[in-house]
Write a protein that holds these residues in place. Structure first.
Motif, PDB file in Angstrom:
ATOM      1  N   ASP A 308      -1.872  15.340  50.938  1.00  0.00           N
ATOM      2  CA  ASP A 308      -2.368  14.586  49.684  1.00  0.00           C
ATOM      3  C   ASP A 308      -3.846  15.076  49.434  1.00  0.00           C
ATOM      4  O   ASP A 308      -4.037  14.109  48.909  1.00  0.00           O
ATOM      5  CB  ASP A 308      -2.540  13.257  50.277  1.00  0.00           C
ATOM      6  N   GLU A 309      -4.272  16.588  50.018  1.00  0.00           N
ATOM      7  CA  GLU A 309      -5.176  16.911  49.548  1.00  0.00           C
ATOM      8  C   GLU A 309      -6.176  16.411  49.841  1.00  0.00           C
ATOM      9  O   GLU A 309      -7.430  16.653  48.887  1.00  0.00           O
ATOM     10  CB  GLU A 309      -5.681  16.928  47.912  1.00  0.00           C
ATOM     11  N   THR A 310      -6.622  15.592  51.043  1.00  0.00           N
ATOM     12  CA  THR A 310      -7.609  15.268  51.687  1.00  0.00           C
ATOM     13  C   THR A 310      -7.920  15.893  53.327  1.00  0.00           C
ATOM     14  O   THR A 310      -6.849  15.806  53.787  1.00  0.00           O
ATOM     15  CB  THR A 310      -8.069  13.543  51.835  1.00  0.00           C
ATOM     16  N   VAL A 311      -8.964  16.021  53.694  1.00  0.00           N
ATOM     17  CA  VAL A 311      -9.813  16.237  54.811  1.00  0.00           C
ATOM     18  C   VAL A 311     -10.363  15.025  55.178  1.00  0.00           C
ATOM     19  O   VAL A 311     -11.136  13.799  54.691  1.00  0.00           O
ATOM     20  CB  VAL A 311     -10.320  17.590  54.716  1.00  0.00           C
ATOM     21  N   LYS A 312     -10.107  14.624  56.061  1.00  0.00           N
ATOM     22  CA  LYS A 312     -11.067  12.860  57.080  1.00  0.00           C
ATOM     23  C   LYS A 312     -12.015  13.327  58.150  1.00  0.00           C
ATOM     24  O   LYS A 312     -10.545  14.184  58.907  1.00  0.00           O
ATOM     25  CB  LYS A 312     -10.086  11.644  56.744  1.00  0.00           C
ATOM     26  N   ILE A 313     -12.727  13.048  58.008  1.00  0.00           N
ATOM     27  CA  ILE A 313     -13.907  12.682  59.656  1.00  0.00           C
ATOM     28  C   ILE A 313     -13.600  11.488  59.793  1.00  0.00           C
ATOM     29  O   ILE A 313     -14.165  10.329  58.898  1.00  0.00           O
ATOM     30  CB  ILE A 313     -14.653  13.544  59.785  1.00  0.00           C
ATOM     31  N   TYR A 314     -13.292  11.008  61.323  1.00  0.00           N
ATOM     32  CA  TYR A 314     -13.479   9.364  61.425  1.00  0.00           C
ATOM     33  C   TYR A 314     -13.426   9.490  62.585  1.00  0.00           C
ATOM     34  O   TYR A 314     -13.135   9.934  63.723  1.00  0.00           O
ATOM     35  CB  TYR A 314     -12.020   8.514  60.292  1.00  0.00           C
ATOM     36  N   THR A 315     -13.544   7.970  63.402  1.00  0.00           N
ATOM     37  CA  THR A 315     -13.742   7.859  64.452  1.00  0.00           C
ATOM     38  C   THR A 315     -13.296   6.358  64.640  1.00  0.00           C
ATOM     39  O   THR A 315     -13.320   5.105  64.718  1.00  0.00           O
ATOM     40  CB  THR A 315     -14.952   6.859  64.845  1.00  0.00           C
ATOM     41  N   PRO A 316     -11.841   6.738  65.629  1.00  0.00           N
ATOM     42  CA  PRO A 316     -10.767   5.316  65.607  1.00  0.00           C
ATOM     43  C   PRO A 316     -11.505   4.582  66.710  1.00  0.00           C
ATOM     44  O   PRO A 316     -12.102   4.869  67.891  1.00  0.00           O
ATOM     45  CB  PRO A 316      -9.782   6.404  66.410  1.00  0.00           C
ATOM     46  N   ALA A 317     -10.836   3.391  66.434  1.00  0.00           N
ATOM     47  CA  ALA A 317     -11.602   1.614  67.524  1.00  0.00           C
ATOM     48  C   ALA A 317     -11.609   3.059  69.067  1.00  0.00           C
ATOM     49  O   ALA A 317     -12.096   2.273  69.201  1.00  0.00           O
ATOM     50  CB  ALA A 317     -10.746   1.516  66.842  1.00  0.00           C
ATOM     51  N   CYS A 318     -10.386   3.089  69.412  1.00  0.00           N
ATOM     52  CA  CYS A 318      -9.462   3.331  70.620  1.00  0.00           C
ATOM     53  C   CYS A 318     -10.790   4.350  70.977  1.00  0.00           C
ATOM     54  O   CYS A 318     -10.922   4.162  72.656  1.00  0.00           O
ATOM     55  CB  CYS A 318      -8.745   3.236  70.276  1.00  0.00           C
ATOM     56  N   LEU A 319     -11.512   5.325  70.515  1.00  0.00           N
ATOM     57  CA  LEU A 319     -12.356   5.860  70.701  1.00  0.00           C
ATOM     58  C   LEU A 319     -13.694   5.130  71.147  1.00  0.00           C
ATOM     59  O   LEU A 319     -14.970   5.855  72.168  1.00  0.00           O
ATOM     60  CB  LEU A 319     -12.039   7.461  70.453  1.00  0.00           C
ATOM     61  N   MET A 320     -13.966   4.318  70.622  1.00  0.00           N
ATOM     62  CA  MET A 320     -15.734   3.632  71.055  1.00  0.00           C
ATOM     63  C   MET A 320     -15.549   2.812  71.942  1.00  0.00           C
ATOM     64  O   MET A 320     -16.793   3.200  72.645  1.00  0.00           O
ATOM     65  CB  MET A 320     -15.460   2.726  69.378  1.00  0.00           C
ATOM     66  N   ASN A 321     -14.612   2.490  72.537  1.00  0.00           N
ATOM     67  CA  ASN A 321     -14.717   2.193  73.946  1.00  0.00           C
ATOM     68  C   ASN A 321     -13.582   2.555  74.630  1.00  0.00           C
ATOM     69  O   ASN A 321     -12.183   2.083  75.042  1.00  0.00           O
ATOM     70  CB  ASN A 321     -14.609  -0.176  73.954  1.00  0.00           C
TER      71      ASN A 321
END
Length: 323
Positions: A308-321
């Motif tokens: 879809d012509e995007t790169v995303k950087i993120y923090t999934p909730a499951c990695l916070m805890n």
């Protein structure tokens, strides 16, 4: 190219370029690379996009064009500026992000698309392995102008070639022939052949905490874990994706955590040691999700890319805890 935060993810748009692979730099925490192609990789050229994170989000650091689609990218393990891509014309390209010019070197020996490229992570060796639709894997030393060795044995296209992070000179490959194979460069032969799925296997990865554990992801929508000491049946199977699994990555920080992305547009996070292993499903793409990586510097940071012509950087909730 524009970066926009949204839905908890930092997004960089790559107009006219469909993402195939993304990888965080092993040296610079805020830097990552994306291998992309025009026209979904079916025709046209490719672009290596190097991104940099800052306070404002993700910024475009540098990009390099190639005359065929780029399908995978790997950072050098001994030079923070160097990376290698592989492409649909059967070639590998060595780039230097400190130089805004064409490739430092081009290696052209494969006779069909090169779909996978990986730089060895074990100390004391600077080796690269490539996997191609010509059914061969090749071993390279980037300081040498030609391949060191060719590995034959797969009876279908090779989709994935991944070095062991534990054992020098050992890599795994997966193929359209429905097998996972483990190779030893010292003998230039296959050590282990595992009929891992009854479907094409598009991806594999090594556990960072267990030298005998690998995971495979296949067109049958399943992930399977394999213990090399007993390959008769998988040690775990993870179900939930609804289309082919394109890429799978073990966590660098948690021994039983892994992530997978799929043609079902999702990224899923799993803890294979739990009775209910699916931790989280991230749905923020609108096309095939092909590239996925977990940061080596931050236990919570994930990057992915899609058609879809995007790169995303993120923090999934499951990695916070984490578990």
């Amino acid at each position: 190219m524009s970066a926009a935060p949204g839905g908890g993810a930092q997004t960089l748009r790559t107009p006219g370029r469909h993402g195939y692979a993304v990888e965080f730099s092993p040296y610079l925490p805020g830097r990552l690379a994306c291998a992309s192609s025009q026209y979904y990789g079916i025709a046209g050229c490719g672009t290596l996009i190097v991104l940099e994170q800052n306070e404002a989000g993700i910024g475009h650091f540098r990009s390099f064009d190639w005359n065929d689609g780029l399908f995978d990218v790997t950072w050098s393990e001994n030079n923070e500026h160097v990376l290698i891509t592989c492409s649909g014309d059967g070639s590998l390209q060595l780039w230097d992000t400190a130089e805004a010019t064409g490739p430092l070197q081009v290696f052209k020996e494969h006779t069909q698309e090169v779909y996978s490229i990986d730089w060895s992570q074990t100390r004391g060796e600077q080796l690269v392995v490539s996997g191609s639709w010509d059914q061969t894997a090749k071993l390279w030393d980037p300081a040498v102008g030609k391949s060191l060795c060719t590995f034959r044995g797969h009876e279908g296209v090779i989709y994935s070639t991944i070095w062991s992070p534990h054992i020098p000179g050992c890599f795994a490959s997966t193929s359209g022939d429905q097998t996972l194979r483990v190779w030893d460069v010292k003998t230039s032969g296959v050590k282990i052949v595992i009929p891992a799925h009854q479907a094409e296997i598009l991806s594999c990865d090594w556990c960072k905490y267990n030298e005998n554990l690998l995971v495979t992801g296949a067109v049958d929508c399943s992930l399977r874990g394999w213990d090399l000491r007993n390959i008769r049946q998988p040690v775990f199977e993870l179900l939930g994706h609804t289309y082919a699994i394109r890429r799978v990555k073990f966590s660098p920080f948690h021994a039983s955590l892994l992530a997978s992305c799929s043609y079902d547009f999702t990224v899923r996070f799993w803890n294979f040691s739990k009775p209910d292993p699916l931790l989280e499903t991230v749905e923020h793409h609108t096309e095939f999700t092909c590239g996925l990586d977990l940061s080596l510097h931050s236990p919570t940071q994930v990057a992915d890319c899609a058609w879809d012509e995007t790169v995303k950087i993120y923090t999934p909730a499951c990695l916070m805890n984490p578990p």
